[in-house]
Design an enzyme around this catalytic site. Structure first.
Site, PDB file in Angstrom:
ATOM      1  N   LYS A   1       0.852  -1.188   0.000  1.00  0.00           N
ATOM      2  CA  LYS A   1       0.000   0.000   0.000  1.00  0.00           C
ATOM      3  C   LYS A   1       0.886   1.236   0.000  1.00  0.00           C
ATOM      4  O   LYS A   1       1.724   1.413   0.879  1.00  0.00           O
ATOM      5  CB  LYS A   1      -0.904  -0.001   1.235  1.00  0.00           C
TER       6      LYS A   1
ATOM      7  N   ASP B   1      -2.546  10.518   3.324  1.00  0.00           N
ATOM      8  CA  ASP B   1      -3.929  10.090   3.506  1.00  0.00           C
ATOM      9  C   ASP B   1      -4.674  11.080   4.387  1.00  0.00           C
ATOM     10  O   ASP B   1      -4.566  11.044   5.609  1.00  0.00           O
ATOM     11  CB  ASP B   1      -3.986   8.694   4.121  1.00  0.00           C
TER      12      ASP B   1
ATOM     13  N   LYS C   1     -10.241  12.835   7.992  1.00  0.00           N
ATOM     14  CA  LYS C   1      -9.775  12.421   9.312  1.00  0.00           C
ATOM     15  C   LYS C   1      -9.954  13.569  10.310  1.00  0.00           C
ATOM     16  O   LYS C   1      -9.880  14.741   9.936  1.00  0.00           O
ATOM     17  CB  LYS C   1      -8.292  12.030   9.250  1.00  0.00           C
TER      18      LYS C   1
ATOM     19  N   ASP D   1       1.581   6.595   5.379  1.00  0.00           N
ATOM     20  CA  ASP D   1       0.633   5.597   4.873  1.00  0.00           C
ATOM     21  C   ASP D   1       1.137   4.879   3.626  1.00  0.00           C
ATOM     22  O   ASP D   1       0.401   4.098   3.025  1.00  0.00           O
ATOM     23  CB  ASP D   1      -0.719   6.248   4.607  1.00  0.00           C
TER      24      ASP D   1
ATOM     25  N   ASP E   1     -12.077   6.965   3.605  1.00  0.00           N
ATOM     26  CA  ASP E   1     -10.878   6.759   4.428  1.00  0.00           C
ATOM     27  C   ASP E   1     -10.529   5.283   4.536  1.00  0.00           C
ATOM     28  O   ASP E   1      -9.543   4.922   5.174  1.00  0.00           O
ATOM     29  CB  ASP E   1     -11.079   7.368   5.820  1.00  0.00           C
TER      30      ASP E   1
ATOM     31  N   GLU F   1      -9.398   3.621   2.058  1.00  0.00           N
ATOM     32  CA  GLU F   1      -8.888   3.704   0.686  1.00  0.00           C
ATOM     33  C   GLU F   1      -7.771   2.720   0.386  1.00  0.00           C
ATOM     34  O   GLU F   1      -7.592   2.324  -0.767  1.00  0.00           O
ATOM     35  CB  GLU F   1      -8.414   5.137   0.400  1.00  0.00           C
TER      36      GLU F   1
ATOM     37  N   ARG G   1      -7.428  -0.403   0.978  1.00  0.00           N
ATOM     38  CA  ARG G   1      -7.903  -1.683   0.446  1.00  0.00           C
ATOM     39  C   ARG G   1      -8.333  -1.546  -1.019  1.00  0.00           C
ATOM     40  O   ARG G   1      -8.322  -2.528  -1.756  1.00  0.00           O
ATOM     41  CB  ARG G   1      -9.046  -2.203   1.324  1.00  0.00           C
TER      42      ARG G   1
END
Length: 515
Positions: A260, A265, A272, A283, A342, A344, A346
């Site tokens: 990933k 993010d 967030k 991230d 959020d 995201e 996956r």
């Protein structure tokens, strides 16, 4: 980077600014531990001094001592090794002690380590711990606060010198690549974004002769990579999918690692809350780990084929951003209803998992800072392993244990799968909140091609250290999972057969139910 060397000189004759010795926790106080080049008489002289100065031998302890007469080193540093178990200390204890020494002696020119490293494995541990402990992220400092130790000399016995030199070379490669991952994680998102990350991979690929292919936003659109494009559409910096591959003419096993790579993010439209954004440059830790691991495998010339897939995007809110309720078409055709922007990671991993699976690897492993739920459950030191193959899970847990990383098996409970059902698409990207880390694993499993052993490593906790440094672990990016991936590849190469990854029996159960 700190220079690593080995020497067969004795602790009393080696010329260095600092001589480092180990002290263990004994029943009646600190116990100096003889290392290479030291004898009982030497350490016996130090025992009363250690006790008088309040030493305990606990892990993380570092105590400065004056050098006794007859010792050429200017000063002595005693580092804690932990409990004394019949004079033995495992590789991780030595790795951490060496890291403490390197951190404590920052700004020093030469350090001699007289720790109990008597085998190739323990010499490598001491060397790697030194390099990792000496790490500092200085790219944005206009004035250096202190420089890392210039040279670390590891004292070894003459009969293990050849093995020790090979171990130090391996430690140097691993340390350099692990610190590369740390640099990437620590880099601010205004400088490290999908395109610049991809450029860094291509540059390193040319240097180390690995194959790198980059799909830009136009190629992603043409190929139908809806997950990566959807996550990245809110940013002015377009996404990338990077493939980096090491092949070996004698390899009989192929591994695929998927990382990933969300370079920042914000949470997107599902923004967030205040206080949760400051470290979100981290991230992309999974992609950094995969990148560094493939380079390490290539530089070590392991007889295994390894392909790394870096799913790179920036998740930002804007007029063009992905909205809750939107439906994306993942590479391969399956549709996903986005209930939470959020969630995201996956989505980008789904594209990469399907694409990586097309090459039919013998095992597929993804690495991601995926869920706060996993961090809440396992804390900041353990990463989770979820797998649809018990044997592969056991191999990963063993690889982590062998290299000093901390991993824990987690289930994939089938009863949570229904929470991902969507009324308008094949699957939703967000389900039951309780057990959210497990739900994320269940989502990813949907995109793994049938018949390919797969495991998911959620490194949300240990990938970024928000506290103070400890052992060989700095504040900031840690390089989590690099060692585990390299050892997994190394074990596959040493075995030489694909069944090495999936033996008939497994000692660890990672899943609650089969697919």
């Amino acid at each position: 980077m700190t220079e690593l060397t080995v020497t067969t000189e004795s602790a009393t004759s080696v010329l260095a600014d600092w001589l480092v010795i180990g002290a263990a926790q004994g029943a009646e106080g600190p116990v100096p531990v003889p290392g290479a080049g030291t004898d009982e008489a030497f350490v016996t002289r130090l025992a009363p001094l250690l006790a008088d100065l309040g030493a305990t031998g606990a892990p993380g302890e570092a105590l400065r001592l004056p050098a006794p007469s007859g010792v050429r080193a200017r000063r002595i540093l005693a580092v804690g090794l932990g409990p004394d178990i019949e004079g033995e200390h495992d590789a991780e204890a030595l790795r951490r002690a060496a890291g403490v020494a390197a951190r404590t002696l920052v700004g020093t020119d030469t350090v001699a380590l007289a720790l109990p490293a008597r085998t190739g494995e323990t010499v490598e541990a001491v060397g790697l711990g030194s390099l990792l402990g000496a790490y500092a992220f200085t790219a944005y400092l206009t004035t250096l606060r202190a420089t890392p130790v210039r040279e670390v000399m590891i004292l070894v016995a003459a009969d293990v010198r050849e093995r020790a030199e090979a171990a130090v070379r391996r430690a140097h490669t691993l340390g350099q690549e692990l610190n590369r991952a740390r640099d990437l994680v620590n880099a601010p998102a205004n400088d490290l974004y999908p395109e610049s990350f991809a450029t860094a991979v291509a540059t390193a690929g040319r240097e180390h002769r690995v194959v790198v292919d980059v799909l830009d936003e136009h190629a992603l659109a043409a190929g139908g990579y809806g997950g990566i494009l959807g996550v990245g559409q809110g940013s002015v910096r377009p996404p990338r999918l990077v493939r980096i591959a090491h092949t070996h003419p004698e390899a009989t096993t192929t591994l695929a690692f998927v990382g990933k790579g969300i370079t920042y993010d914000s949470g997107g439209i599902s923004l967030k809350p205040v206080g949760a954004n400051e470290i979100m440059k981290r991230d992309m830790s999974g992609a950094a780990a995969v990148f560094a691991a493939v380079l390490a495998v290539a530089r070590l010339d392991l007889a295994v084929n390894v392909t790394g897939w870096l799913a790179l995007a920036e998740n930002m809110p804007s007029g063009s951003a992905l909205r809750p309720g939107d439906v994306l078409r993942i590479y391969g055709g399956r549709t996903v209803e986005v209930l939470n922007t959020d969630a995201e990671g996956r989505l980008v991993l789904a594209d990469a998992l399907v694409r990586a699976g097309e090459e039919q690897p013998d095992a597929l492993v993804d690495v991601a800072t995926l869920t706060a739920a996993t961090r809440f459950g396992l804390g900041n030191h353990f990463f989770a392993v979820m797998a649809d193959d018990d044997a592969l899970c056991g191999r990963i847990l063993a690889a982590a244990r062998e290299t000093g990383e901390q991993a824990w098996p987690m289930p994939l409970p089938q009863e949570l799968r229904s929470s991902l059902d969507s009324r308008v698409a094949d699957i939703a990207n967000y389900g039951e909140r309780m057990g959210g880390g497990l739900v994320a694993g269940l989502f990813l499993r949907e995109f793994v091609p049938s018949g390919i052993p797969w495991a998911h490593l959620d490194i949300a906790g240990p990938a970024f250290n928000e506290g103070g440094p400890h052992g060989y672990t700095p504040s900031g990016g840690t390089g989590c999972a690099v060692r585990t991936l390299v050892r997994l590849a190394e074990n596959a190469a040493a075995c030489g057969v694909t069944s090495c990854l999936t033996p008939a029996t497994a000692t660890t159960t990672c899943r609650a139910e089969a697919r």
